[in-house]
Design an enzyme around this catalytic site. Structure first.
Site, PDB file in Angstrom:
ATOM      1  N   CYS A 153      36.120  56.471  24.608  1.00 49.27           N
ATOM      2  CA  CYS A 153      35.192  57.169  25.514  1.00 49.27           C
ATOM      3  C   CYS A 153      35.342  58.680  25.337  1.00 49.27           C
ATOM      4  CB  CYS A 153      35.491  56.784  26.964  1.00 49.27           C
ATOM      5  SG  CYS A 153      34.493  57.721  28.142  1.00 49.27           S
TER       6      CYS A 153
ATOM      7  N   HIS B 154      42.870  57.487   9.485  1.00 49.59           N
ATOM      8  CA  HIS B 154      41.537  57.886   9.963  1.00 49.59           C
ATOM      9  C   HIS B 154      41.011  56.967  11.054  1.00 49.59           C
ATOM     10  CE1 HIS B 154      41.016  59.844   5.725  1.00 49.59           C
ATOM     11  NE2 HIS B 154      41.759  60.572   6.521  1.00 49.59           N
TER      12      HIS B 154
ATOM     13  N   THR C 200      41.376  55.629  -4.333  1.00 49.70           N
ATOM     14  CA  THR C 200      40.951  56.820  -3.587  1.00 49.70           C
ATOM     15  C   THR C 200      40.610  57.931  -4.566  1.00 49.70           C
ATOM     16  OG1 THR C 200      41.538  58.470  -1.910  1.00 49.70           O
ATOM     17  CG2 THR C 200      43.350  57.616  -3.255  1.00 49.70           C
ATOM     18  N   SER C 201      39.574  58.688  -4.200  1.00 48.51           N
ATOM     19  CA  SER C 201      39.137  59.789  -5.070  1.00 48.51           C
ATOM     20  C   SER C 201      40.041  61.002  -4.891  1.00 48.51           C
ATOM     21  CB  SER C 201      37.683  60.169  -4.737  1.00 48.51           C
ATOM     22  OG  SER C 201      37.599  60.478  -3.353  1.00 48.51           O
TER      23      SER C 201
ATOM     24  N   ASN D 276      41.318  54.029   5.011  1.00 47.34           N
ATOM     25  CA  ASN D 276      40.233  53.124   5.359  1.00 47.34           C
ATOM     26  C   ASN D 276      40.248  52.802   6.848  1.00 47.34           C
ATOM     27  OD1 ASN D 276      39.727  53.129   2.651  1.00 47.34           O
ATOM     28  ND2 ASN D 276      40.749  51.164   2.253  1.00 47.34           N
TER      29      ASN D 276
ATOM     30  N   GLU E   1      38.129  54.489 -11.995  1.00 45.30           N
ATOM     31  CA  GLU E   1      37.656  55.705 -12.679  1.00 45.30           C
ATOM     32  C   GLU E   1      38.748  56.763 -12.659  1.00 45.30           C
ATOM     33  OE1 GLU E   1      33.281  55.037 -10.567  1.00 45.30           O
ATOM     34  OE2 GLU E   1      34.307  56.965 -10.370  1.00 45.30           O
TER      35      GLU E   1
HETATM   36  C1  BV8 Z   1      41.148  67.995   9.053  1.00 49.95           C
HETATM   37  C2  BV8 Z   1      36.834  58.219   8.821  1.00 49.95           C
HETATM   38  C3  BV8 Z   1      41.834  69.865  10.323  1.00 49.95           C
HETATM   39  C4  BV8 Z   1      35.430  58.234   9.239  1.00 49.95           C
HETATM   40  C5  BV8 Z   1      37.140  59.886   7.095  1.00 49.95           C
HETATM   41  C6  BV8 Z   1      37.897  72.218   1.624  1.00 49.95           C
HETATM   42  C7  BV8 Z   1      39.024  71.964   0.868  1.00 49.95           C
HETATM   43  C8  BV8 Z   1      40.014  71.080   1.319  1.00 49.95           C
HETATM   44  C9  BV8 Z   1      39.874  70.439   2.555  1.00 49.95           C
HETATM   45  C10 BV8 Z   1      38.737  70.692   3.280  1.00 49.95           C
HETATM   46  C11 BV8 Z   1      37.750  71.566   2.836  1.00 49.95           C
HETATM   47  N1  BV8 Z   1      36.778  71.596   3.768  1.00 49.95           N
HETATM   48  C12 BV8 Z   1      37.111  70.766   4.787  1.00 49.95           C
HETATM   49  C13 BV8 Z   1      38.305  70.234   4.505  1.00 49.95           C
HETATM   50  C14 BV8 Z   1      39.060  69.302   5.330  1.00 49.95           C
HETATM   51  C15 BV8 Z   1      38.429  67.917   5.221  1.00 49.95           C
HETATM   52  C16 BV8 Z   1      38.331  67.461   3.792  1.00 49.95           C
HETATM   53  O1  BV8 Z   1      39.328  67.112   3.177  1.00 49.95           O
HETATM   54  N2  BV8 Z   1      37.096  67.488   3.261  1.00 49.95           N
HETATM   55  C17 BV8 Z   1      36.891  67.074   1.872  1.00 49.95           C
HETATM   56  C18 BV8 Z   1      35.540  66.347   1.765  1.00 49.95           C
HETATM   57  C19 BV8 Z   1      36.935  68.307   0.987  1.00 49.95           C
HETATM   58  N3  BV8 Z   1      39.338  67.049   5.948  1.00 49.95           N
HETATM   59  C20 BV8 Z   1      39.157  66.864   7.268  1.00 49.95           C
HETATM   60  O2  BV8 Z   1      38.226  67.339   7.895  1.00 49.95           O
HETATM   61  C21 BV8 Z   1      40.229  66.068   7.972  1.00 49.95           C
HETATM   62  N4  BV8 Z   1      40.628  66.767   9.137  1.00 49.95           N
HETATM   63  O3  BV8 Z   1      41.387  68.561   8.022  1.00 49.95           O
HETATM   64  O4  BV8 Z   1      41.342  68.526  10.280  1.00 49.95           O
HETATM   65  C22 BV8 Z   1      42.206  70.090  11.722  1.00 49.95           C
HETATM   66  C23 BV8 Z   1      43.552  70.251  12.048  1.00 49.95           C
HETATM   67  C24 BV8 Z   1      43.892  70.495  13.353  1.00 49.95           C
HETATM   68  C25 BV8 Z   1      42.906  70.556  14.355  1.00 49.95           C
HETATM   69  C26 BV8 Z   1      41.564  70.351  14.015  1.00 49.95           C
HETATM   70  C27 BV8 Z   1      41.198  70.127  12.698  1.00 49.95           C
HETATM   71  C28 BV8 Z   1      39.670  64.729   8.430  1.00 49.95           C
HETATM   72  C29 BV8 Z   1      39.392  63.858   7.224  1.00 49.95           C
HETATM   73  C30 BV8 Z   1      39.069  62.438   7.699  1.00 49.95           C
HETATM   74  C31 BV8 Z   1      37.578  62.221   7.681  1.00 49.95           C
HETATM   75  N5  BV8 Z   1      37.296  60.814   7.987  1.00 49.95           N
HETATM   76  N6  BV8 Z   1      36.918  58.612   7.425  1.00 49.95           N
HETATM   77  C32 BV8 Z   1      34.676  57.096   8.640  1.00 49.95           C
HETATM   78  O5  BV8 Z   1      35.193  56.417   7.718  1.00 49.95           O
HETATM   79  O6  BV8 Z   1      33.559  56.854   9.095  1.00 49.95           O
HETATM   80  S1  BV8 Z   1      37.325  60.284   5.469  1.00 49.95           S
HETATM   81  C33 BV8 Z   1      36.543  59.185   4.459  1.00 49.95           C
HETATM   82  O7  BV8 Z   1      36.837  59.634   3.133  1.00 49.95           O
HETATM   83  C34 BV8 Z   1      37.037  57.760   4.499  1.00 49.95           C
HETATM   84  O8  BV8 Z   1      38.147  57.522   5.334  1.00 49.95           O
HETATM   85  C35 BV8 Z   1      37.454  57.562   3.045  1.00 49.95           C
HETATM   86  O9  BV8 Z   1      38.433  56.623   2.900  1.00 49.95           O
HETATM   87  C36 BV8 Z   1      37.960  58.902   2.768  1.00 49.95           C
HETATM   88  C37 BV8 Z   1      38.371  59.293   1.390  1.00 49.95           C
HETATM   89  O10 BV8 Z   1      37.473  58.741   0.514  1.00 49.95           O
HETATM   90  P1  BV8 Z   1      38.077  57.611  -0.456  1.00 49.95           P
HETATM   91  O11 BV8 Z   1      38.791  56.606   0.370  1.00 49.95           O
HETATM   92  O12 BV8 Z   1      38.849  58.264  -1.537  1.00 49.95           O
HETATM   93  O13 BV8 Z   1      36.765  56.928  -0.967  1.00 49.95           O
HETATM   94  P2  BV8 Z   1      35.839  57.419  -2.161  1.00 49.95           P
HETATM   95  O14 BV8 Z   1      34.566  56.643  -2.075  1.00 49.95           O
HETATM   96  O15 BV8 Z   1      35.796  58.909  -2.193  1.00 49.95           O
HETATM   97  O16 BV8 Z   1      36.636  56.969  -3.472  1.00 49.95           O
HETATM   98  C38 BV8 Z   1      36.795  55.589  -3.756  1.00 49.95           C
HETATM   99  C39 BV8 Z   1      37.627  55.543  -5.021  1.00 49.95           C
HETATM  100  O17 BV8 Z   1      37.878  54.188  -5.315  1.00 49.95           O
HETATM  101  C40 BV8 Z   1      36.912  56.136  -6.230  1.00 49.95           C
HETATM  102  O18 BV8 Z   1      37.825  56.968  -6.925  1.00 49.95           O
HETATM  103  C41 BV8 Z   1      36.533  54.915  -7.073  1.00 49.95           C
HETATM  104  O19 BV8 Z   1      36.629  55.189  -8.461  1.00 49.95           O
HETATM  105  C42 BV8 Z   1      37.620  53.937  -6.684  1.00 49.95           C
HETATM  106  N7  BV8 Z   1      37.279  52.520  -6.782  1.00 49.95           N
HETATM  107  C43 BV8 Z   1      36.067  51.925  -6.579  1.00 49.95           C
HETATM  108  N8  BV8 Z   1      36.204  50.575  -6.718  1.00 49.95           N
HETATM  109  C44 BV8 Z   1      37.516  50.331  -6.986  1.00 49.95           C
HETATM  110  C45 BV8 Z   1      38.203  51.555  -7.039  1.00 49.95           C
HETATM  111  N9  BV8 Z   1      39.531  51.646  -7.293  1.00 49.95           N
HETATM  112  C46 BV8 Z   1      40.192  50.482  -7.511  1.00 49.95           C
HETATM  113  N10 BV8 Z   1      39.613  49.267  -7.473  1.00 49.95           N
HETATM  114  C47 BV8 Z   1      38.271  49.149  -7.223  1.00 49.95           C
HETATM  115  N11 BV8 Z   1      37.706  47.927  -7.202  1.00 49.95           N
HETATM  116 ZN    ZN Z   2      35.210  56.676  30.122  1.00 50.06          ZN
END
Ligand code: BV8
Ligand code: ZN
Length: 249
Positions: free
Chosen positions: A123, A115, A184-185, A98, A211
Site C-alpha cells: 500500500c 528487486h 543477466t546483462s 528477478n 550472449e
Molecule cells: C538505485 C524490478 C538509488 C521491477 C528492476 C547510470 C549508470 C549506472 C546506474 C544508473 C544510471 N542511471 C540510473 C542508474 C541506477 C539504476 C540503473 O542501474 N539503471 C540502469 C538501467 C543503467 N538503478 C536503479 O535505479 C536501482 N536503484 O540505484 O537507487 C537510490 C539509492 C538510495 C535512495 C534512492 C535511490 C534500482 C534498480 C532496480 C530496478 N528494478 N526490476 C520489475 O521487474 O518490474 S530491474 C530489472 O532489470 C529487472 O529486475 C531485471 O532483472 C533487471 C536486470 O535486467 P536483467 O535481469 O539483466 O535482464 P536483461 O533482459 O537485461 O538480460 C537478460 C540476460 O539474459 C541477457 O544478457 C541475455 O543474453 C541472457 N539470456 C537470455 N536467455 C538466456 C540468457 N542467459 C542464459 N540462459 C538463457 N536461456
Molecule cells: Zn493501506
C-alpha cells in the site's frame, strides 16, 4: 567447459547472481526482450515511480500482464540445478534480480530478492503488504482497506533496494570463493556491482549467458549457452568430484 571443473569443485562458499535470462526458458520474456504489446515501452519507462504517479492504470496493466506470465511459469532446469547445488555447498547464497519467485518455487531456500517480488503488493499509504491473489484487478489500480492505492511489491528504477537484503548480498560477494553470474546483462546497479566485487577480490567468476555482455570480457570464464543446459552440467561436475577440503597454502 571441462577446463573449469577445477575452479568449481574446490569451492565451498558460493554466491550466485541471476537475472531475467534464467527465467527465459520458463517462458518469461527477459527484461530487455519484453515482446508483444509491451514492445513499444521500455521497461525503464514503466518500472519507475514517475510512470506510476503519471499513469498508475498503465503500470498496473503492465504488471498484471507480467503476473499472468509468471502465474503460468514453472521453474526450469536452471532453477532446479541451483536449488540442488545449494544442498551440496557449505554456503550457497542465491541473489536474484528477478521478481518472478521461480527460485523459491524450485526449492532454493537462501534466496535474496534484490528487486522484490511481483506476486506481492504494497500500500502506498500505510505500507501494508498483500499478495496478488488477494486482489481482483478490474483495470483500475487496486485500493487498500485504508483507502491508499496499492502498488506492485517490486523495486523500481530510482528506488533504493531493501537495505538488509542488499547488505547480505554484498557480504556474500565479499565472503564467497566462487561467484556465478547467470542470465543477466549486468547493466543494472547496484546488482551489477556484485560480480565485479568478487572479481576484484581475485575470486573466480563464471558467467553463464546465451550472449556476450559488458561483463563477459572480465569474467574468469564466460560459458555461452542457455542456463537450463549449462547449470546442470556445472552442478553434476561439483557433485561428482571428491570434496577434498581446501588445501592449506
Ligand atoms: C538505485 C524490478 C538509488 C521491477 C528492476 C547510470 C549508470 C549506472 C546506474 C544508473 C544510471 N542511471 C540510473 C542508474 C541506477 C539504476 C540503473 O542501474 N539503471 C540502469 C538501467 C543503467 N538503478 C536503479 O535505479 C536501482 N536503484 O540505484 O537507487 C537510490 C539509492 C538510495 C535512495 C534512492 C535511490 C534500482 C534498480 C532496480 C530496478 N528494478 N526490476 C520489475 O521487474 O518490474 S530491474 C530489472 O532489470 C529487472 O529486475 C531485471 O532483472 C533487471 C536486470 O535486467 P536483467 O535481469 O539483466 O535482464 P536483461 O533482459 O537485461 O538480460 C537478460 C540476460 O539474459 C541477457 O544478457 C541475455 O543474453 C541472457 N539470456 C537470455 N536467455 C538466456 C540468457 N542467459 C542464459 N540462459 C538463457 N536461456
Ligand atoms: Zn493501506
Amino acid at each position: 567447459m571441462d577446463d573449469y571443473v577445477d575452479i568449481i569443485v574446490n569451492s565451498e562458499n558460493i554466491c550466485v547472481l541471476t537475472g531475467a535470462g534464467i527465467s527465459a526458458e520458463s517462458g518469461i520474456p527477459t527484461f530487455r526482450g519484453v515482446g508483444g504489446m509491451w514492445a513499444k515501452y521500455r521497461p525503464e519507462d514503466l518500472a519507475t515511480p514517475e510512470a506510476f504517479a503519471a499513469n498508475p492504470r498503465l503500470v498496473w496493466e503492465w504488471y498484471q500482464a507480467r503476473r499472468e506470465a509468471v502465474s503460468r511459469a514453472v521453474p526450469n532446469a536452471g532453477h532446479m540445478a541451483l536449488a540442488g547445488w545449494e544442498k551440496l555447498a557449505r554456503s550457497f547464497v542465491l541473489v536474484t534480480q528477478n521478481v518472478d519467485g521461480l527460485h523459491l518455487a524450485a526449492g532454493s531456500r537462501h534466496v535474496l530478492e534484490l528487486h522484490g517480488n511481483i506476486r506481492r503488493n504494497r500500500c502506498t499509504a500505510c505500507g501494508r503488504e498483500s499478495t496478488m491473489d488477494e486482489i481482483t484487478f478490474d483495470g483500475r489500480p487496486p485500493v487498500c482497506g485504508c483507502g491508499g492505492m496499492l502498488r506492485p511489491g517490486v523495486v523500481w528504477f530510482g528506488e533504493a533496494l531493501p537495505e538488509a537484503v542488499l547488505n547480505e548480498a554484498f557480504a556474500a560477494a565479499r565472503e564467497c570463493d566462487l561467484f556465478l553470474t547467470v542470465g543477466t546483462s549486468a547493466v543494472v546497479y547496484p546488482a551489477a556491482a556484485l560480480p565485479r566485487l568478487a572479481l576484484d577480490r581475485g575470486v573466480p567468476v563464471i558467467e553463464v549467458n546465451t550472449e556476450e555482455t559488458p561483463f563477459s570480457a572480465g569474467a574468469t570464464c564466460s560459458l555461452r549457452g542457455p542456463a537450463g543446459e549449462i547449470l546442470p552440467q556445472l552442478v553434476a561436475a561439483y557433485a561428482s568430484a571428491p570434496h577434498r577440503s581446501r588445501q592449506t597454502s
